[in-house]
Design a protein around this motif. Sequence first.
Motif, mmCIF file in Angstrom:
data_model
loop_
_atom_site.group_PDB
_atom_site.id
_atom_site.type_symbol
_atom_site.label_atom_id
_atom_site.label_comp_id
_atom_site.label_asym_id
_atom_site.label_seq_id
_atom_site.Cartn_x
_atom_site.Cartn_y
_atom_site.Cartn_z
ATOM 1 N N TYR A 95 -4.438 14.124 10.860
ATOM 2 C CA TYR A 95 -4.000 12.885 10.210
ATOM 3 C C TYR A 95 -3.864 13.110 8.709
ATOM 4 N N LEU A 96 -3.285 12.128 8.050
ATOM 5 C CA LEU A 96 -3.232 12.145 6.594
ATOM 6 C C LEU A 96 -3.741 10.807 6.057
ATOM 7 N N ARG A 97 -4.227 10.843 4.835
ATOM 8 C CA ARG A 97 -4.830 9.662 4.204
ATOM 9 C C ARG A 97 -4.381 9.620 2.751
ATOM 10 N N VAL A 98 -3.835 8.475 2.328
ATOM 11 C CA VAL A 98 -3.390 8.320 0.943
ATOM 12 C C VAL A 98 -4.100 7.114 0.323
ATOM 13 N N PHE A 99 -4.440 7.267 -0.958
ATOM 14 C CA PHE A 99 -5.049 6.200 -1.746
ATOM 15 C C PHE A 99 -4.150 5.958 -2.951
ATOM 16 N N VAL A 100 -3.599 4.749 -3.058
ATOM 17 C CA VAL A 100 -2.688 4.434 -4.161
ATOM 18 C C VAL A 100 -3.117 3.122 -4.806
ATOM 19 N N ARG A 101 -2.879 3.026 -6.096
ATOM 20 C CA ARG A 101 -3.047 1.753 -6.801
ATOM 21 C C ARG A 101 -1.682 1.084 -6.911
ATOM 22 N N VAL A 102 -1.685 -0.238 -6.785
ATOM 23 C CA VAL A 102 -0.442 -1.009 -6.773
ATOM 24 C C VAL A 102 -0.389 -1.877 -8.024
ATOM 25 N N PHE A 103 0.718 -1.772 -8.763
ATOM 26 C CA PHE A 103 0.907 -2.543 -9.995
ATOM 27 C C PHE A 103 2.233 -3.305 -9.922
ATOM 28 N N GLY A 147 0.815 -4.982 3.360
ATOM 29 C CA GLY A 147 -0.297 -4.428 2.588
ATOM 30 C C GLY A 147 -0.039 -4.393 1.094
ATOM 31 N N VAL A 148 1.195 -4.027 0.679
ATOM 32 C CA VAL A 148 1.481 -3.934 -0.758
ATOM 33 C C VAL A 148 1.521 -5.314 -1.407
ATOM 34 N N GLN A 149 1.647 -6.359 -0.603
ATOM 35 C CA GLN A 149 1.657 -7.720 -1.161
ATOM 36 C C GLN A 149 0.266 -8.358 -1.180
ATOM 37 N N ALA A 150 -0.621 -7.905 -0.314
ATOM 38 C CA ALA A 150 -1.944 -8.523 -0.210
ATOM 39 C C ALA A 150 -2.933 -7.988 -1.225
ATOM 40 N N VAL A 151 -2.639 -6.831 -1.827
ATOM 41 C CA VAL A 151 -3.583 -6.211 -2.747
ATOM 42 C C VAL A 151 -3.357 -6.758 -4.160
ATOM 43 N N LYS A 152 -4.463 -6.951 -4.892
ATOM 44 C CA LYS A 152 -4.392 -7.507 -6.242
ATOM 45 C C LYS A 152 -3.714 -6.536 -7.210
ATOM 46 N N GLU A 153 -3.428 -7.028 -8.404
ATOM 47 C CA GLU A 153 -2.849 -6.194 -9.442
ATOM 48 C C GLU A 153 -3.812 -5.047 -9.778
ATOM 49 N N SER A 164 1.549 -14.703 -1.975
ATOM 50 C CA SER A 164 1.805 -15.377 -3.246
ATOM 51 C C SER A 164 0.605 -15.307 -4.174
ATOM 52 N N ASN A 165 -0.568 -15.105 -3.616
ATOM 53 C CA ASN A 165 -1.794 -14.998 -4.418
ATOM 54 C C ASN A 165 -2.676 -13.922 -3.796
ATOM 55 N N PRO A 166 -2.427 -12.647 -4.102
ATOM 56 C CA PRO A 166 -3.195 -11.560 -3.488
ATOM 57 C C PRO A 166 -4.698 -11.739 -3.658
ATOM 58 N N GLU A 167 -5.431 -11.555 -2.564
ATOM 59 C CA GLU A 167 -6.860 -11.851 -2.560
ATOM 60 C C GLU A 167 -7.756 -10.620 -2.588
ATOM 61 N N TYR A 168 -7.222 -9.443 -2.285
ATOM 62 C CA TYR A 168 -8.091 -8.306 -2.014
ATOM 63 C C TYR A 168 -7.939 -7.215 -3.071
ATOM 64 N N ASP A 169 -9.089 -6.719 -3.525
ATOM 65 C CA ASP A 169 -9.093 -5.580 -4.439
ATOM 66 C C ASP A 169 -8.801 -4.282 -3.696
ATOM 67 N N VAL A 170 -9.170 -4.244 -2.413
ATOM 68 C CA VAL A 170 -8.941 -3.063 -1.590
ATOM 69 C C VAL A 170 -8.403 -3.509 -0.241
ATOM 70 N N VAL A 171 -7.312 -2.909 0.193
ATOM 71 C CA VAL A 171 -6.763 -3.125 1.534
ATOM 72 C C VAL A 171 -6.763 -1.783 2.248
ATOM 73 N N ASP A 172 -7.442 -1.725 3.383
ATOM 74 C CA ASP A 172 -7.583 -0.485 4.141
ATOM 75 C C ASP A 172 -6.848 -0.618 5.471
ATOM 76 N N LEU A 173 -5.863 0.239 5.690
ATOM 77 C CA LEU A 173 -5.069 0.230 6.919
ATOM 78 C C LEU A 173 -5.270 1.564 7.640
ATOM 79 N N ASP A 174 -5.907 1.502 8.797
ATOM 80 C CA ASP A 174 -6.180 2.720 9.569
ATOM 81 C C ASP A 174 -5.858 2.455 11.035
ATOM 82 N N PRO A 175 -4.575 2.394 11.386
ATOM 83 C CA PRO A 175 -4.186 2.063 12.765
ATOM 84 C C PRO A 175 -4.162 3.288 13.656
#
Length: 596
Positions: free
Chosen positions: A309-317, A233-239, A211-222
């Motif tokens: 492996y593959l790695r993607v970097f996306v901005r979420v709006f 992850g798409v909900q935890a990242v800020k605008e 409800s109140n995203p706290e992180y400018d960057v969320v890194d998921l590397d499982p």
Amino acid sequence: MIIRTPLVFVSRLGLVQRNMSGTAATTIMQSSNSASTIPKEGSSEGYTIVKEESSEGYTIVKEGTSEILFPKSNEVFYNPVQEFNRDISSLVISLHASQVLKKKGIEVCLKQKNTTNAADTCDSQDEEELKKVYPGDQLEDGISILEGLSASGLRSIRYAKEIPGIKNIVANDFSVAAVENIERNIKHNKIGHLVKASLSDAALLMYKCRSNPEYDVVDLDPYGSPAMFIDAGVQAVKEGGLLCVTCTDLAVLSGNHGETCFSKYGAMSLHAKFGPEMALRIVLQAIETSANRYHRHIVPLVSVQVDFYLRVFVRVFTSQAAAKRSASKRALVYHCTGCDSFHLQRLGKAIPRENKEPRFTPATGPPCGQTCTDCGSNFQVGGPIWNEPIHDLDFVQNLLSTLDDIPKEKYKRFKKIKGTLTVITEELQDSPLYYTLSRLCNIIHCTVPSNVKFRSALLNAGYRVSITHTSAEAIKTDAPSSVVWDIMRSWEKFNPVKQSRLTEGSVAYNLLQKEPVIEASFEKRPDANPKSRQQKMSRFPLNPEPHWGPKSRARKRKPDLTKENNSSNDEQTKRSKDNLMVENSELESKDITEET
């Protein structure tokens, strides 16, 4: 201090994450008699510099500017193969931080304070207008980073020591052994003011701030698939924040297990030569799908497929109007089982209207017949995939400029990063997927022309063509499959195939029975040779060591047996013996009765 988040439920996500606590699994914490995975100290082939600390029971690994302590009991993951992953992640997040903080009047400098000519590494030379920040300094108005599956904490520690403008970093893991190791490494690197260890389920930790995203960057590397963490992850990242995702399950994404891919990512993968790029596009559409549920959408910045492996970097709006365009950004793939031709079918249309929002309608199709017009074979249907550009070229150009401003020693994989990013700038952004020249020639059993000759033929025919970072022999073009096969037929006329190899009714026979509609010219053109090749950049380097790739997971810690457990076990053993004696006596009496 370890942040221990209370677990309010025991979920399958938590149990899976316990098994997946960390980056893609390769471990160097082994005993001295099996230390083949540990690069030799000072070795030019290895990614890391390693020295043994047998008295304390730890292996010290140096990567970048960080030193990490690893227990030799193999309780925590470490993968030297993924140093490229960590290097490029540090670079991308540094540029993201620079762009975010510049809006706040803060300028980032990529060198340490005591480095000479530090002003050369800043974006601006005007010291009066912008406040400057350096790596290792805490900034109250800086960016916050969450590493959901931290394992050893190496990635978070490198971020803290290499990326300027950080407010705080949360290094989280579900494994007690991993969190203890994170805390130990934080202390060893003296960055407790920036990095805090957290013991929690990664999905639960991210859902808490939905409800109140706290992180400018969320890194998921499982280890394996990130599918179970993407929704959180798409909900935890800020605008406008950055979501970084790693996938090591390329076998699933590349068509070996299409049904598993569909269950995890909501798309059917295909077994084809363009599999690596299709894997990237499947992951991007999966992230977009999760984001759309919350009126959010993604903008891909960089998407790379490297090693295993593959790695993607996306901005979420957040934008409900932009989320409506999602269907028009995705497409189904029709792949010919005979000649490897492919066609794309968008799922929706966005029809522009003057001074109004576009009108959204279902797409019309299919783009091909029931059988292939080139060879007569059937089609397989895959996807949906992301049908928009997978890179932001302006952002990639800024990455290359940033890379030139920092010392080469900062990243061990400097040459490979620069080569990969340069090839990305040469890719056609509006032409998804690609052919491979060796596969086309193998289908009709002909000799293989040089890549430059084949690219020249496409350019001479009036079409665009490029290479791609996912394959050294890729042919990415906007030419239709009919033109591609006309060029191959023209090449076969100069290099005839033995008739004994052409069986009537075979794919090669059907392809070569047709006369080419266009006359292909194989005269070499200067623009057919990419600049990255002319400059002899490190584009597709060989593996630096044998057995290069994912290895086993870290072992789970075995619980210590207390005296109480020992006594209870003794009692259970005694009871078992008593029961066994009773059963034996009953059997003996039964045998005697039967004999009587």
